[in-house]
Design a protein around this motif. Structure first.
Motif: not given
Length: 135
Positions: A81, A83, A85, A98-100, A105, A122
């Motif tokens: 994925r 992200c 970060t 970690q944005k996504g 996360r 997560c």
């Protein structure tokens, strides 16, 4: 002066890794393989600049960053994925957000003596890993 993570670390304990991988959406076969691996972490640190290598017999993952600076991370070989970060210092801990696609996360690393701790989060799952400094 923040903590010095430099060195090679061998895993000795891995709690709730299966639950964490399910939350990431990792397929059954990959989870079964990953669940029996004994990862080694190699930290290269120059002040606030880091390269963290996670080495296994199945797959390797390398992440380089500077504390306090957001970067685009593609978790190739993990859950693949993209992200946004950011890793920051929280006293002597490294705290990653970690944005996504997945909520809540990230991870936190810290050292106590010759022991490296890692908490991976997560969604509603937390995995706790413990590493000892390699001889």
């Amino acid at each position: 002066m923040p903590a010095d993570f430099t060195g090679t670390w061998d895993i000795v304990d891995n709690q709730n890794f299966e639950g964490y991988m399910v939350a990431l959406g990792i397929d059954f076969a990959t989870r079964k393989i990953a669940g029996v691996l004994k990862p080694q972490k190699i930290f290269e640190q120059d002040g606030d600049s880091f390269t963290i290598k996670t080495i296994t017999t199945f797959r390797n993952y390398t992440c380089s960053f500077k504390a306090g600076e957001e970067f685009e991370e593609i978790t190739k070989g993990l859950d693949n994925r993209k992200c946004q970060t950011t890793v920051n210092w929280d006293n002597d801990k490294l705290v990653c957000v970690q944005k996504g696609e997945k909520k809540n996360r990230g991870w936190t690393h810290w050292i106590e003596g010759d022991t490296l701790f890692l908490e991976l989060t997560c969604e509603d799952q937390t995995c706790k890993q413990i590493f000892k400094r390699s001889a």
